[in-house]
Design a protein around this motif. Structure first.
Motif, PDB file in Angstrom:
ATOM      1  N   LEU A 174       0.816  -1.217   0.000  1.00  0.00           N
ATOM      2  CA  LEU A 174       0.000   0.000   0.000  1.00  0.00           C
ATOM      3  C   LEU A 174       0.854   1.273   0.000  1.00  0.00           C
ATOM      4  N   ALA A 175       2.095   1.183   0.409  1.00  0.00           N
ATOM      5  CA  ALA A 175       2.934   2.372   0.523  1.00  0.00           C
ATOM      6  C   ALA A 175       3.016   3.122  -0.803  1.00  0.00           C
ATOM      7  N   GLY A 176       2.738   4.411  -0.742  1.00  0.00           N
ATOM      8  CA  GLY A 176       2.829   5.250  -1.931  1.00  0.00           C
ATOM      9  C   GLY A 176       1.540   5.378  -2.711  1.00  0.00           C
ATOM     10  N   HIS A 177       0.578   4.513  -2.465  1.00  0.00           N
ATOM     11  CA  HIS A 177      -0.694   4.591  -3.173  1.00  0.00           C
ATOM     12  C   HIS A 177      -1.589   5.662  -2.558  1.00  0.00           C
ATOM     13  N   ALA A 178      -2.295   6.419  -3.395  1.00  0.00           N
ATOM     14  CA  ALA A 178      -3.319   7.345  -2.923  1.00  0.00           C
ATOM     15  C   ALA A 178      -4.629   6.585  -2.795  1.00  0.00           C
ATOM     16  N   VAL A 179      -5.381   6.890  -1.735  1.00  0.00           N
ATOM     17  CA  VAL A 179      -6.649   6.195  -1.508  1.00  0.00           C
ATOM     18  C   VAL A 179      -7.558   6.341  -2.725  1.00  0.00           C
TER      19      VAL A 179
END
Length: 338
Positions: free
Chosen positions: A116-121
């Motif tokens: 999930l790191a770096g992903h925008a919701v």
């Protein structure tokens, strides 16, 4: 009296600035706003989703446009902020849940598994909606309702495209660079730009919006990777040329890496180079940042446009558009259709 139908082209932070400015303009004008967004992003979260999930569309620029158009109601603003929230990397040390069977211990997080790191919701939300609904336009319309968007967000094409450029290096050699991110950070001068595929399936709703528009707005934004790609989609370019709308170009305040060495006047010349039939009515620029105005005025006139010089930069002296100032500057221009 019907609303003034405005279509803004671009992507990323430049389009967001334009849309926020139009939101300010809408305080004085009745505006019907449509954003048409580039779909070539292959960097960061969007790039990962294109590879890992074979995403139909890169969601990042679409997400930013939705957030820029979000309504001011607290619930809508919170939802827009959530969409913009980006997951941070996990801490290297994470507490082991207490079991009551001994002292707590520390376990190390494997960052290679931190997917999930770096992903925008909002990127994940849009990807999920597209997969659920099977239609990117329906997904964007639903997401727009979630943030109370004061306008519509559409992709320029029905699926992701590649961006490819021939770049001339300092030593005169020419290399081909593939990928939006690679083109944006390449050293050298962009000699030619193209999409892969060259004739992507246009978004029909985008063509309809262009045909019905009163104003078409290009820029600000990364010229080669956010503004010009719209002119390279054949059906969309044909609609732009044929549209009865007036056309406005908002110039950048300073060159970025992909346009290093390109003068302000050259930015306008590039529009003609990639779409020779394009006619423009107004070119908007900041007098402080435009430099010598006469070459820019001549380049504007070559497109059929009047150059309008107004202060639209933020007050701290950095080369960023101030949405409120830009919005105020757009009011008399857009209102001229009345």
């Amino acid at each position: 009296m019907t609303a003034i139908r405005v279509v803004a082209f671009g992507g990323g932070h430049g389009l967001s600035a334009s849309l926020r400015a139009l939101r300010h303009s809408a305080r004085d004008l009745d505006l019907d706003i449509t954003a048409i967004v580039t779909v070539g992003d292959d960097g960061g979260s969007s790039g990962r989703l294109r590879v890992e999930r074979d995403a139909l569309l890169p969601p990042g620029d679409l997400r930013q446009a939705l957030a820029a158009l979000a309504d001011d109601h607290p619930t809508h603003r919170l939802t827009a902020s959530l969409m913009q929230h980006r997951f941070a990397a996990m801490s290297m040390a994470m507490p082991e849940p207490a079991t009551g069977r001994g002292p707590r211990i520390e376990r190390r997080a494997d960052r290679s598994q931190d997917t999930l790191a770096g992903h925008a919701v909002g990127n994940l939300l849009l990807l999920g909606l597209i997969e659920m609904l099977g239609d990117p336009v329906a997904a964007l319309d639903h997401a727009a309702e979630m943030v109370g968007a004061r306008g519509r967000v559409l992709p320029m094409a029905r699926h992701a495209v590649g961006i490819e450029a021939d770049v001339v290096a300092a030593d005169g050699g020419r290399v081909t660079i593939s990928g939006q991110h690679s083109v944006a950070v390449a050293d050298g001068r962009v000699a030619s730009l193209r999409l892969v595929p060259a004739d992507p399936p246009v978004c029909p709703e985008a063509v309809e919006a262009v045909r019905a528009a009163d104003w078409l707005i290009f820029g600000p934004g990364s010229w080669y990777t956010s503004v010009l790609p719209h002119l390279l989609v054949p059906e969309l370019a044909a609609a732009i040329v044929a549209s009865p709308a007036r056309r406005l170009v908002t110039l950048n305040l300073s060159p970025d890496r992909e346009t290093a060495g390109l003068s302000t006047a050259d930015h306008l010349a590039a529009l003609h180079w990639y779409l020779p039939q394009l006619r423009v009515d107004t070119v908007l620029a900041d007098a402080k940042w435009v430099g010598e105005p006469e070459p820019v005025r001549a380049a504007a006139q070559a497109l059929g446009a009047e150059l309008v010089l107004v202060p639209v930069a933020v007050a701290d002296g950095s080369p960023r558009h101030d949405p409120e100032s830009l919005g105020a500057a757009l009011v008399p221009v857009l209102g001229a259709t009345r």
